[in-house]
Design a protein around this motif. Structure first.
Motif: not given
Length: 664
Positions: A585-595
């Motif tokens: 996203l433009t603001n904030g930390e990336p959303i990461k999920v181990k699938v």
């Protein structure tokens, strides 16, 4: 032996990070696989099972082969071919060559076929729009379907309920999910799916009788020499005392035999007690290292000894007093099961049984009862001593009698006889003790095996109602619907407010159990589920952790962002083979999920391709649809919804035309 009300129990403390806690592969189970030359019916059945398990790509292949290549054409197969083509994706994602499959079954279904209504409903669901009375008509059509047909429509055409139906259809889907979510005793059975097929009961075999050639040679030589010298002394003594010498010879033989026999039992009991004492002495346990079989067994024993601390006991005292037996049992399990095909989790039932047995005996004060059982009775000691005294007295009488005839020769023979009898008695005592030890070990092993076999049988009976993969898939589908209903309630949204939605399912770190059937996707005991709801005002992201075994949600998180906040969406594969979803996203930390987890050696050996299990898990995780939706939003922003509807017009017309052509 475990608490029947408990599932697997695990410990991870401090900063521990356990990627995968336990795993099981159930097979061979012919649910999603077909024979080398299968019949169309078998191919279709495998495809239907794959579809209901959430593996739509495999379902499309199997059902397509059955219908097109195998000419297995009827209302039943055509309906599920249609569901497989549409399941988990939008019309934009359906390639023209798959739509062409529907054209090949033109005129295959009669209007009065029991599956005709279900096929027509699919067409109406695709082509309808929220107009007055439209949803009511769809609801009535859905009502006329059989339960099986209705459930499959609501599950696999969920994407098209977003834009084609009102709240009534989703209310029905939510009702069905609430009804089936805890069905078939889920909370008491789901944990069993993650238990591996147990390995049968074993015991360490009794050591064989260890008597070497030298021992037998020594026994033969000393016995022969003793017989010759004692016989000479007896014959000489007979010349002096007659019948009394014969009686003394018999007394000597009987005394030696009785003394050796009772002495063998005395010595056997003593040695067995000493061995047990040595085994039960506190010995420092080796520090578990690595991730091998022995290390996992170490962890099992440490865990269950801590978990099964007797009620009211001081834990430190309990662990201290059982350190030796814990180490001995651990060594035995490692020895008898250490082979390449056995996983540590497959013998966890035995570890629990052994620890529970130790706890029961310790609490009852019977942990060292073997000392009482192996105590030598006073009568046996007395018999050994008295028999030896009697033999010595008889020998002395013979020497005294023979000395009256020839004192020099008899004296020399007496010295040789004493040495040979003593040596022969010692050797035969050793031989007799070894045979008694072997017999006692065999009897003990038989009792141990019977107890372990009974524990194994109890565990097998406990796992007898293990849920199959289709039940697991249905429960997970119900969890998705429950989460959807919960999210809509929290955000106060109606169905017409949700323009599109997408799910992503991933294993919930740091620790979880996982299992799958052969050629099936991984199922997890704990999930992290991300739900994206696209509304006219922006994206609502609802993230929860699902305890699949108990069907409960926890750690809920709500995130909202505008459409123009998307920077990028991708799925990256790490160096070790993990698939990681990343939303920036433009603001904030990336959303990461181990699938998905990295491929394992088990996966590589049991799947047709090294990444087979990972790919099937990706298929069931909803990732393709989530990427399609989120990538579209990242590229086109809020206008993606409008553009998507426009792009759907051509494939929609093609699919509708092909569906209508199915009817004769």
């Amino acid at each position: 032996m475990s608490d029947p009300h408990l599932g697997p129990t695990n410990l991870a403390t401090d900063s521990a990070n356990v990627a995968v806690q336990a795993e099981a592969i159930h097979g061979p189970v012919n649910v999603y696989q077909v024979e080398a030359t299968p019949s169309p019916e078998v191919t279709f059945a495998a495809g239907l099972n794959s579809l209901r398990a959430g593996m739509a790509p495999e379902a499309r292949v199997h059902i397509g082969n059955a219908v097109v290549k195998g000419n297995y054409v009827n209302g039943h197969s055509c309906f599920y071919l249609l569901l497989a083509l549409l399941s988990g994706r939008t019309l934009q994602q359906v390639p023209p060559k798959e739509i062409a499959m529907l054209r090949r079954v033109r005129g295959a279904v009669k209007s009065d076929d029991e599956w005709a209504g279900a096929i027509k409903l699919v067409d109406h669901l695709l082509t309808s729009r929220p107009t007055e009375g439209g949803a009511v008509g769809l609801e009535q059509e859905l009502q006329h379907l059989a339960d099986e047909q209705r459930n499959d429509v609501l599950q696999h055409l969920e994407m098209f309920l977003d834009s084609s139906a009102e709240d009534a259809l989703w209310a029905r889907a939510f009702d069905a999910a609430r009804r089936d979510r805890y069905a078939n005793d889920r909370t008491h059975r789901a944990w069993k799916f993650f238990q591996p097929e147990p390995v049968g009961a074993r015991v360490r075999p009794a050591d064989p009788v260890l008597i070497g050639l030298g021992t037998w040679t020594g026994a033969t030589a000393t016995t022969a020499l003793a017989l010759v010298t004692v016989g000479f002394i007896g014959a000489t003594a007979w010349q002096h005392t007659g019948a009394a010498a014969v009686s003394a010879l018999l007394a000597l033989a009987a005394g030696c035999y009785a003394s050796v026999r009772s002495g063998a039992e005395w010595r056997c009991r003593k040695e067995r007690r000493q061995a047990k004492d040595h085994e039960y002495q506190r010995r420092p346990a080796a520090t578990p290292r690595g991730d091998g079989f022995a290390s996992k067994i170490d962890h099992q024993f440490n865990h269950y000894f801590a978990l099964y601390t007797p009620h009211g006991a001081d834990k430190a005292r309990w662990l201290s007093e059982t350190a030796g037996v814990r180490r001995a049992l651990r060594d035995e399990v490692v020895t008898i099961y250490r082979e390449s095909t056995v996983n540590a989790e497959q013998v966890a039932w035995l570890t629990r049984y052994l620890v529970a047995d130790v706890a029961r005996r310790w609490q009852a004060g019977k942990l060292r009862d073997y000392r009482k059982e192996l105590r030598v009775p006073l009568s046996r000691k007395a018999m050994c001593v008295l028999a030896a005294i009697a033999a010595a007295a008889a020998g002395a009488f013979l020497v005294w009698s023979g000395a009256h005839v020839d004192p020099v020769i008899v004296s020399l023979a007496a010295l040789v006889a004493m040495a040979s009898v003593w040596c022969a008695a010692r050797v035969w005592l050793r031989i007799a003790t070894e045979h008694k030890r072997h017999s006692a070990d065999k009897a003990e092993k038989k009792i141990l095996l019977a107890g372990r076999q009974a524990a194994f049988d109890r565990w097998k009976r406990k796992l007898a109602d293990r849920p199959d993969d289709l039940e697991m898939a249905r429960w997970l589908e119900c969890d998705r619907k429950a989460l959807m209903e919960q999210a809509m309630s929290l955000y106060r949204l109606k169905r017409q407010d949700v323009l599109a939605h997408a799910f992503i399912e991933a294993p919930a770190t740091p620790s979880y159990d996982r299992a799958r059937i052969e050629n099936g996707p991984w199922r997890y005991s704990k999930y992290k589920i991300l739900l994206f709801l696209l509304t006219k005002d922006g994206v609502r992201q609802y993230t929860v952790h699902l305890d699949f075994q108990q069907a409960t949600f926890r750690s809920r998180a709500r995130t909202n962002y505008r459409y123009d906040a998307f920077t990028s969406v991708q799925v990256a594969q790490t160096d070790n083979g993990e698939n990681v979803f990343e939303l920036t996203l433009t603001n904030g930390e990336p959303i990461k999920v181990k699938v998905t987890d990295p491929p394992t050696d088990v996966t590589k050996h049991e799947d047709e391709t090294p990444l087979g299990a990972s790919q099937r898990t990706l298929d069931t995780a909803g990732l393709d649809n989530a990427l399609h939706v989120l990538e579209g939003v990242a590229a086109e922003g809020k206008e993606w919804i409008t553009f998507e509807r426009r792009r759907e017009k051509v494939p929609l017309a093609e699919v509708s035309k092909a569906v209508n052509a199915i009817f004769a």
